[in-house]
Design an enzyme around this catalytic site. Sequence first.
Site, PDB file in Angstrom:
ATOM      1  N   HIS A 183       0.857  -1.196   0.000  1.00  0.00           N
ATOM      2  CA  HIS A 183       0.000   0.000   0.000  1.00  0.00           C
ATOM      3  C   HIS A 183       0.891   1.243   0.000  1.00  0.00           C
ATOM      4  O   HIS A 183       1.235   1.745  -1.063  1.00  0.00           O
ATOM      5  CB  HIS A 183      -0.923  -0.088   1.219  1.00  0.00           C
ATOM      6  CG  HIS A 183      -2.027   0.922   1.258  1.00  0.00           C
ATOM      7  ND1 HIS A 183      -2.376   1.709   0.205  1.00  0.00           N
ATOM      8  CD2 HIS A 183      -2.886   1.270   2.275  1.00  0.00           C
ATOM      9  CE1 HIS A 183      -3.382   2.494   0.548  1.00  0.00           C
ATOM     10  NE2 HIS A 183      -3.706   2.250   1.803  1.00  0.00           N
TER      11      HIS A 183
ATOM     12  N   HIS B 179      -2.604  -1.655 -10.982  1.00  0.00           N
ATOM     13  CA  HIS B 179      -3.442  -1.181  -9.880  1.00  0.00           C
ATOM     14  C   HIS B 179      -4.700  -2.041  -9.849  1.00  0.00           C
ATOM     15  O   HIS B 179      -5.186  -2.460 -10.892  1.00  0.00           O
ATOM     16  CB  HIS B 179      -3.818   0.292 -10.122  1.00  0.00           C
ATOM     17  CG  HIS B 179      -4.339   0.984  -8.907  1.00  0.00           C
ATOM     18  ND1 HIS B 179      -5.649   0.883  -8.520  1.00  0.00           N
ATOM     19  CD2 HIS B 179      -3.723   1.764  -7.993  1.00  0.00           C
ATOM     20  CE1 HIS B 179      -5.817   1.587  -7.406  1.00  0.00           C
ATOM     21  NE2 HIS B 179      -4.659   2.118  -7.068  1.00  0.00           N
TER      22      HIS B 179
ATOM     23  N   ASP C   1       2.572   5.819  -7.668  1.00  0.00           N
ATOM     24  CA  ASP C   1       3.859   5.643  -7.011  1.00  0.00           C
ATOM     25  C   ASP C   1       5.039   5.610  -7.970  1.00  0.00           C
ATOM     26  O   ASP C   1       6.185   5.652  -7.526  1.00  0.00           O
ATOM     27  CB  ASP C   1       3.855   4.338  -6.205  1.00  0.00           C
ATOM     28  CG  ASP C   1       3.000   4.482  -4.973  1.00  0.00           C
ATOM     29  OD1 ASP C   1       3.025   5.576  -4.398  1.00  0.00           O
ATOM     30  OD2 ASP C   1       2.318   3.520  -4.613  1.00  0.00           O
TER      31      ASP C   1
HETATM   32  N1  ACO Z   1       4.478  -6.143 -13.040  1.00  0.00           N
HETATM   33  C1  ACO Z   1       4.348  -7.265 -13.792  1.00  0.00           C
HETATM   34  N2  ACO Z   1       3.203  -7.956 -13.895  1.00  0.00           N
HETATM   35  C2  ACO Z   1       2.149  -7.498 -13.176  1.00  0.00           C
HETATM   36  C3  ACO Z   1       2.229  -6.355 -12.368  1.00  0.00           C
HETATM   37  C4  ACO Z   1       3.452  -5.652 -12.307  1.00  0.00           C
HETATM   38  N3  ACO Z   1       3.590  -4.546 -11.581  1.00  0.00           N
HETATM   39  N4  ACO Z   1       1.027  -6.132 -11.768  1.00  0.00           N
HETATM   40  C5  ACO Z   1       0.226  -7.105 -12.191  1.00  0.00           C
HETATM   41  N5  ACO Z   1       0.891  -7.940 -13.043  1.00  0.00           N
HETATM   42  C6  ACO Z   1       0.333  -9.086 -13.773  1.00  0.00           C
HETATM   43  C7  ACO Z   1       0.122 -10.275 -12.838  1.00  0.00           C
HETATM   44  O1  ACO Z   1       1.248 -11.108 -12.821  1.00  0.00           O
HETATM   45  C8  ACO Z   1      -1.083 -10.918 -13.463  1.00  0.00           C
HETATM   46  O2  ACO Z   1      -0.657 -11.635 -14.621  1.00  0.00           O
HETATM   47  P1  ACO Z   1      -1.339 -13.053 -15.029  1.00  0.00           P
HETATM   48  O3  ACO Z   1      -2.749 -12.689 -15.414  1.00  0.00           O
HETATM   49  O4  ACO Z   1      -0.503 -13.560 -16.154  1.00  0.00           O
HETATM   50  O5  ACO Z   1      -1.288 -13.916 -13.797  1.00  0.00           O
HETATM   51  C9  ACO Z   1      -1.922  -9.751 -13.955  1.00  0.00           C
HETATM   52  O6  ACO Z   1      -0.980  -8.693 -14.208  1.00  0.00           O
HETATM   53  C10 ACO Z   1      -2.963  -9.265 -12.937  1.00  0.00           C
HETATM   54  O7  ACO Z   1      -2.326  -9.027 -11.703  1.00  0.00           O
HETATM   55  P2  ACO Z   1      -3.014  -9.159 -10.283  1.00  0.00           P
HETATM   56  O8  ACO Z   1      -1.969  -9.430  -9.259  1.00  0.00           O
HETATM   57  O9  ACO Z   1      -4.195 -10.072 -10.359  1.00  0.00           O
HETATM   58  O10 ACO Z   1      -3.587  -7.695 -10.060  1.00  0.00           O
HETATM   59  P3  ACO Z   1      -4.091  -7.076  -8.662  1.00  0.00           P
HETATM   60  O11 ACO Z   1      -5.192  -6.147  -9.001  1.00  0.00           O
HETATM   61  O12 ACO Z   1      -4.352  -8.131  -7.640  1.00  0.00           O
HETATM   62  O13 ACO Z   1      -2.772  -6.295  -8.171  1.00  0.00           O
HETATM   63  C11 ACO Z   1      -1.235  -4.596  -7.657  1.00  0.00           C
HETATM   64  C12 ACO Z   1      -2.636  -4.928  -8.178  1.00  0.00           C
HETATM   65  C13 ACO Z   1      -1.016  -5.228  -6.266  1.00  0.00           C
HETATM   66  C14 ACO Z   1      -1.106  -3.070  -7.483  1.00  0.00           C
HETATM   67  C15 ACO Z   1      -0.182  -5.114  -8.676  1.00  0.00           C
HETATM   68  O14 ACO Z   1      -0.395  -4.524  -9.937  1.00  0.00           O
HETATM   69  C16 ACO Z   1       1.255  -4.897  -8.207  1.00  0.00           C
HETATM   70  O15 ACO Z   1       1.783  -5.713  -7.449  1.00  0.00           O
HETATM   71  N6  ACO Z   1       1.917  -3.767  -8.661  1.00  0.00           N
HETATM   72  C17 ACO Z   1       3.246  -3.464  -8.226  1.00  0.00           C
HETATM   73  C18 ACO Z   1       3.214  -2.818  -6.832  1.00  0.00           C
HETATM   74  C19 ACO Z   1       2.665  -1.412  -6.858  1.00  0.00           C
HETATM   75  O16 ACO Z   1       3.029  -0.594  -7.672  1.00  0.00           O
HETATM   76  N7  ACO Z   1       1.739  -1.094  -5.895  1.00  0.00           N
HETATM   77  C20 ACO Z   1       1.183   0.234  -5.730  1.00  0.00           C
HETATM   78  C21 ACO Z   1      -0.284   0.255  -5.935  1.00  0.00           C
HETATM   79  S1  ACO Z   1      -0.913   1.904  -5.846  1.00  0.00           S
HETATM   80  C22 ACO Z   1      -1.103   2.249  -4.168  1.00  0.00           C
HETATM   81  O17 ACO Z   1      -1.352   1.414  -3.326  1.00  0.00           O
HETATM   82  C23 ACO Z   1      -0.968   3.657  -3.733  1.00  0.00           C
END
Ligand code: ACO
Length: 426
Positions: A263, A304, A360
Amino acid sequence: MTESITITDNRSGESYEIPVVNGGVSATDWAKILPGIWFYDPGFMSTAAAESSITFLDGTAGILRYRGYPIEQLAESSTYLEVAYLLLNGELPTESQFEQWRHDVTSHTFIHENVRKRFLDGFHYDAHPMGMLVSAVAALSTFYLDAKDIFDPASRQKQIIRLIAKMPTLAAAAHRFSVGMPFVYPDNSLDFPSNFLSMMWKVAEPRFETDPALSRALDILFILHADHEQNCSTTAMRVVGSSHADPYSACAAACAALYGPRHGGANEAVIRMLSEIGSMENVPAFISEVKAGHGHMRLQGFGHRVYKNYDPRAQIIKKAADDVFEVTGRNPLLDVALKLEEIALSDEYFTSRRLYPNVDFYSGLIYQAMGFPLEMFPVLFAIARTAGWLAHWQEMLDQDSKIARPRQLYTGADARDYVPMARRGA
Ligand code: ACO
């Protein structure tokens, strides 16, 4: 026309019509049809836990509005203090309302000497400032016993003012302690962001002069982080607040939720990632590694839960970064970030999953250029999000909402008799 959904219970053959209101169906209506059958939704992936009139978010279109006002217009023309008023009161203040609000917040910036001298000074020398903030916010409830009168409008307003006003003071105090510098008292002749910068950086000069471009950039970042509807920390605030705990205790829970790297800690992860990549030439290889990791290795600051489009806040921050770098000098990691964004946005892996830069991705570069250590990133986020947390807390209390108490699907052992230790197997 009233929209509705009809469902049939195949066990009895009976059909039920459930209205769709504000884009949702009432779980209470469903429960009447399905007594004892719970909705299974860990992580609240498809559950609306509240009705709210504070923030509108359309993640597909990339739209964010506070009380109906587009985030772009607020970032361009407003200030964090005005936005806090807007979030809390529903309307932009008139000149006299704003003057009163500014005066109230400004005259509550000091913290009790015991919070600093006895409480904060008791931490270990290398305490993380966010851990200190979580505890200090909780400790404030022991200083303001009237905070328990959460249904008394005057008391509620007092605690709201205190929290908005004291967060920057606590945040700066936590930083000064963690680097062994003496505490700096608030300078109430300064505006909200400049006073915070003074408490952060003042050394021996009689009055700290900040560059107006840096104050403004920080204020914009505060505006962008002020609210984001039902995110993890706001949900923590609402859940704890629903037990009618005082606002300092609820706010400490929200801060704790924000402490987590999923987060409030993502912008720190972005800086670590960009530093690890090191230079633009290494970007293609890094992208290939992320793709080969199949989700195990993530491009930090990308993707996101709600936005499946460019996060509108990321666009604004990218612009604000230029103003900051003009004063501080260009953050050398910016080129790596730009290259990463360029390659990712033209790569099928990222486009097909609708992964775009989030808030971010660029905010950490600005914080770093302004001299904030990585540990302060979630603390900066907490200062800004306090306005949103309090707006949601207040809204939740005015809705006379139930105590948050979800159900579970039990998957453990059936009933069994206690076995004395001597008769238990190895
Ligand atoms: N890099 C590479 N692949 C990604 C990323 C990423 N940053 N984010 C998602 N994916 C991929 C996943 O591997 C998944 O692929 P698949 O369908 O082949 O399995 C697909 O995209 C969907 O991902 P989920 O994890 O289901 O998406 P979710 O909505 O649960 O996650 C999250 C969202 C946690 C923000 C994720 O995108 C992530 O981990 N991002 C990096 C961390 C980040 O930047 N967080 C800040 C969020 S903003 C905030 O809180 C202020």
